[in-house]
Design an enzyme around this catalytic site. Structure first.
Site, PDB file in Angstrom:
ATOM      1  CG  ASP A  17      -0.545   0.047   2.548  1.00 45.06           C
ATOM      2  OD1 ASP A  17       1.001  -0.021   2.299  1.00 45.06           O
ATOM      3  OD2 ASP A  17      -1.206  -0.001   3.326  1.00 45.06           O
ATOM      4  CB  SER A  18       4.711   1.472  -0.092  1.00 46.90           C
ATOM      5  OG  SER A  18       4.462   0.662  -1.078  1.00 46.90           O
ATOM      6  CG  ASP A  43       1.088  -3.823   2.329  1.00 43.43           C
ATOM      7  OD1 ASP A  43       0.955  -5.160   2.997  1.00 43.43           O
ATOM      8  OD2 ASP A  43       1.295  -3.221   1.960  1.00 43.43           O
ATOM      9  CE  LYS A  54       3.342  -5.371   4.006  1.00 42.97           C
ATOM     10  NZ  LYS A  54       2.868  -4.446   4.132  1.00 42.97           N
ATOM     11  CD  GLU A 105       0.521  -1.273   7.923  1.00 41.73           C
ATOM     12  OE1 GLU A 105       0.451  -0.931   8.486  1.00 41.73           O
ATOM     13  OE2 GLU A 105       1.306  -1.180   7.503  1.00 41.73           O
ATOM     14  CD  GLU A 138       7.709   0.312   7.796  1.00 43.73           C
ATOM     15  OE1 GLU A 138       7.155  -0.190   7.079  1.00 43.73           O
ATOM     16  OE2 GLU A 138       7.715   1.346   7.575  1.00 43.73           O
TER      17      GLU A 138
END
Ligand code: KIV
Length: 267
Positions: free
Chosen positions: A46-47, A85, A114, A116, A183
């Site tokens: 999602d970057s 993501d 993925k 978070e 991270e």
């Protein structure tokens, strides 16, 4: 040739083989990385909200955008494992939404997703794993919580924060995650988590002791000279190389030397 699988990535930890990963958002880079490098997995991160859409954070990315980019990446790869993501609010609402959205990503060609978080999403992760969707966790600096964290800052600098990270990592492992991204944490914190976990840790700004490393493609190629965080090594001088090529093109067009006879069709 078949794609690298989640169990194969997991197994690399016991084989003591380092895992190498990059983010990737489009067909051209996906094909290049797949065919010409030994990168193990690409993350359709999602970057993309920041590096593709120009947003200040990753919050304004929705699942359909990740689906779109996952299709492009997945169509152009034969070997690498493709992780998609799950963007902000695609898994925080309830189990149904989480399964539906993870399903969209898998149908777009992802081999795993993925998420978070740790302790707070443990049951969500378990539900996904139960239906056969491999899950990668992401702890430490979790950019979807940037406002709660008070900015993009290093996590795990106090004993309380370190214990929270360990709890999160174990929660993900217990829920069946096959790997976890760490991270922006101090190196010794990531080292301790890596030594205690049975699943591989993938570091970004978390030092050299993780079982693997991931970087944002555009950062390590130095495509944005205004964003050079401490943890990124610029492996390519992208701003200078690409700006130089663009300016050489402008100069040749202006001087009338491009296109030359070798670039021109004749009747
Ligand atoms: O979205 C992303 O690119 C990521 C990496 C920073 C791990 O989550």
């Amino acid at each position: 040739m078949s794609h690298i699988t989640a169990p194969q990535l997991l197994q690399k930890k016991s084989l003591r083989q380092r895992i190498c990963a990059l983010t990737c958002y489009d067909a051209t880079f996906a094909q290049l990385i797949d065919q010409h490098t030994a990168v193990d997995f690409v993350l359709v991160g999602d970057s993309l909200g920041m590096v593709i859409k120009g947003e200040p954070t990753t919050l304004n990315v929705d699942v359909n955008e990740i689906v779109y980019h996952t299709r492009a990446v997945s169509r152009s790869t034969k070997r690498v494992h493709v992780v998609a993501d799950m963007p902000f609010l695609s898994y925080q609402i309830n189990d149904e939404e989480t399964l539906k959205n993870a399903g969209l990503l898998m149908k777009a060609g992802a081999h795993s997703v993925k998420l978070e978080g740790g302790v707070t999403i443990q049951n969500r992760v378990r539900r996904l794993v139960d239906v056969g969707i491999p899950v990668m966790g992401h702890i430490g600096l979790t950019p979807q919580s940037v406002h709660a964290l008070g900015g993009f800052r290093v996590q795990g600098k106090t004993s309380v924060e370190k214990q929270r990270l360990l709890d999160d990592a174990f929660a993900l492992q217990d829920a069946g995650a096959f790997a976890v991204v760490i991270e922006c944490t101090p190196e010794d914190v990531a080292k301790e988590i890596t030594e205690k976990l049975q699943i591989p840790t993938i570091g970004i700004g978390a030092g050299k002791y993780c079982d693997g490393q991931i970087l944002v493609l555009y950062d390590f190629l130095d495509l944005n000279s205004e964003f050079r965080p401490k943890f990124v090594k610029q492996f390519f001088n992208g701003t200078a190389a690409i700006a130089g090529a663009c300016q050489a093109y402008v100069d040749e067009v202006q001087q009338g030397t491009f296109p030359g006879p070798e670039h021109t069709y004749h009747f």
